[in-house]
Design an enzyme around this catalytic site. Structure first.
Site, short mmCIF file in Angstrom:
data_model
loop_
_atom_site.label_atom_id
_atom_site.label_comp_id
_atom_site.label_asym_id
_atom_site.label_seq_id
_atom_site.Cartn_x
_atom_site.Cartn_y
_atom_site.Cartn_z
CE1 TYR A 13 -2.13 15.05 0.29
CE2 TYR A 13 -0.21 15.32 -1.10
CZ TYR A 13 -1.46 14.77 -0.87
OH TYR A 13 -2.04 13.96 -1.81
CG ASP A 28 -4.35 7.20 1.09
OD1 ASP A 28 -4.28 6.91 -0.11
OD2 ASP A 28 -3.38 7.08 1.88
#
Lengths: 247, 247
Positions: A111, A53
């Protein structure tokens, strides 16, 4: 045509995200494609392991591309780094198996979510962390994290509007560690739904603050209801840390 | 009135330097004095251990100030951090001996100069490092550094125009280490002349590249001539790392 695999680090602050959108170049993919196309003298498309994003960073994003060139892998890497902006770096380029495709080949992604658990700003890392002044109970966060492991329907941890494809994913590991005033959450899985890592991070933060119990994770998985999960933690503290392929 | 010692970290990128200049507030000292004055309801002056130039950072700058307050040290620290911008953080406040003065009390200062010794940008640290793509010979830099230790007239390593005060300083230690692609220079001394650390860093970098020999350090100390030293390395890679007092 040879098939190449590249590893990329970027500071996502200035970008709208990984994915190229029509006619804009405020994407990381777009910046890299532009330089690679310039090197080859024709348009080149690259395939990332997945989108990140706007505002999300990467330490080890992976992309693949096919080109015909006399340049060595290191020469390709050096050419890219010469023309890319300072907040995008190609850390490695290597030849890959013909079947390799960064998005389609099965992988494990990790992540990292970084929390500055202090009321004192971390002045040098401030753009890459989320500030939580209240003391976080890491033990409770770890207990909650244990419920996330395994294969589950994670739709309750996503911001998906319409669900067409499968929302079942596998989380292999969640590691939570404290170093000084920083709390780091590492999440490894075979893939993640839209906003899934940020909603998991937000839920774990609320659990660490004592606003939610660790067992709320079970409730989200059971009810598949987004409203039972925590807030969507800010993008700026999220980094695509590593992508590992079998191939 | 009680005497206080504070420790401050800052990202110097946005500032003209430590020192407050008349009627401007683009200084770190100015930002802190403004918040402290607001807390006390009258003007408060703080004394830094020394100035840092525009663009130079600090991990452990020290300042002293005298105020009358009912607040505890932690409350003072928290008040400051609540109102200071995110790129300035007060990491500690404590009561100090009445005789303590951050600039006048004898101290040992350590500066850190960070070099990204790679043609690949360090995307997350890029604002705090200086890029040197050519491979640096750390062994030669270490040899050169050994010549700097001790009490010397360092005027050849400064940008001073007119010299009135003594230019004799003592360097206690110079540590050079490589970690991955980063080369770090730590310099500890009893004080530094204007631009002295940056000129020493620039000279060591030229020695590491092979453009100068380690013995050029001896020549600068002997001739006291700025022209025999290397370039003034950029401010953005310099950090005031630590200030230690006996008192």
């Amino acid at each position: 045509m040879k098939n190449y695999k590249m590893t990329i680090a970027y500071d996502g602050t200035r970008y709208q995200g990984w994915q190229r959108l029509k006619d804009t170049d405020k994407s990381i993919q777009g910046k890299i494609e532009d330089v690679l196309s310039r090197m080859c003298g024709h348009k080149v498309e690259i395939h990332g392991s997945g989108r990140t994003d706007g505002g999300v960073h990467a330490k080890g994003q992976v992309a693949s591309f096919k080109i015909q060139t006399d340049k060595s892998c290191q020469e390709i890497r050096d050419y890219l780094n010469e023309y890319l902006p300072e907040d995008i770096a190609v850390t490695a380029v290597c030849e890959a198996d013909d079947r390799f495709h960064a998005r389609l080949t099965r992988c494990r992604k990790t992540y990292l979510y970084r929390i500055n658990n202090s009321n004192i700003s971390n002045v040098f890392e401030r753009k890459y962390v989320y500030n939580v002044p209240e003391e976080l109970r890491v033990d409770k966060m770890k207990k909650a994290a244990s419920y996330l492991k395994g294969e589950h329907d994670f739709v309750g941890f996503s911001s998906l509007k319409k669900v067409k494809k499968s929302t079942i994913r596998t989380i292999y590991d969640v590691k939570i560690e404290r170093e000084g005033s920083e709390v780091r959450i590492y999440i490894t899985g075979d893939g993640f739904l839209y906003n899934m890592v940020r909603i998991i991070a937000g839920t774990l933060i609320e659990i660490g603050k004592g606003e939610k119990e660790p067992e709320c994770i079970l409730k989200v998985l059971e009810t598949k209801n987004r409203e039972n999960a925590g807030f969507t933690a800010p993008a700026q503290a999220l980094t695509l840390y590593e992508v590992r392929y079998d191939l």
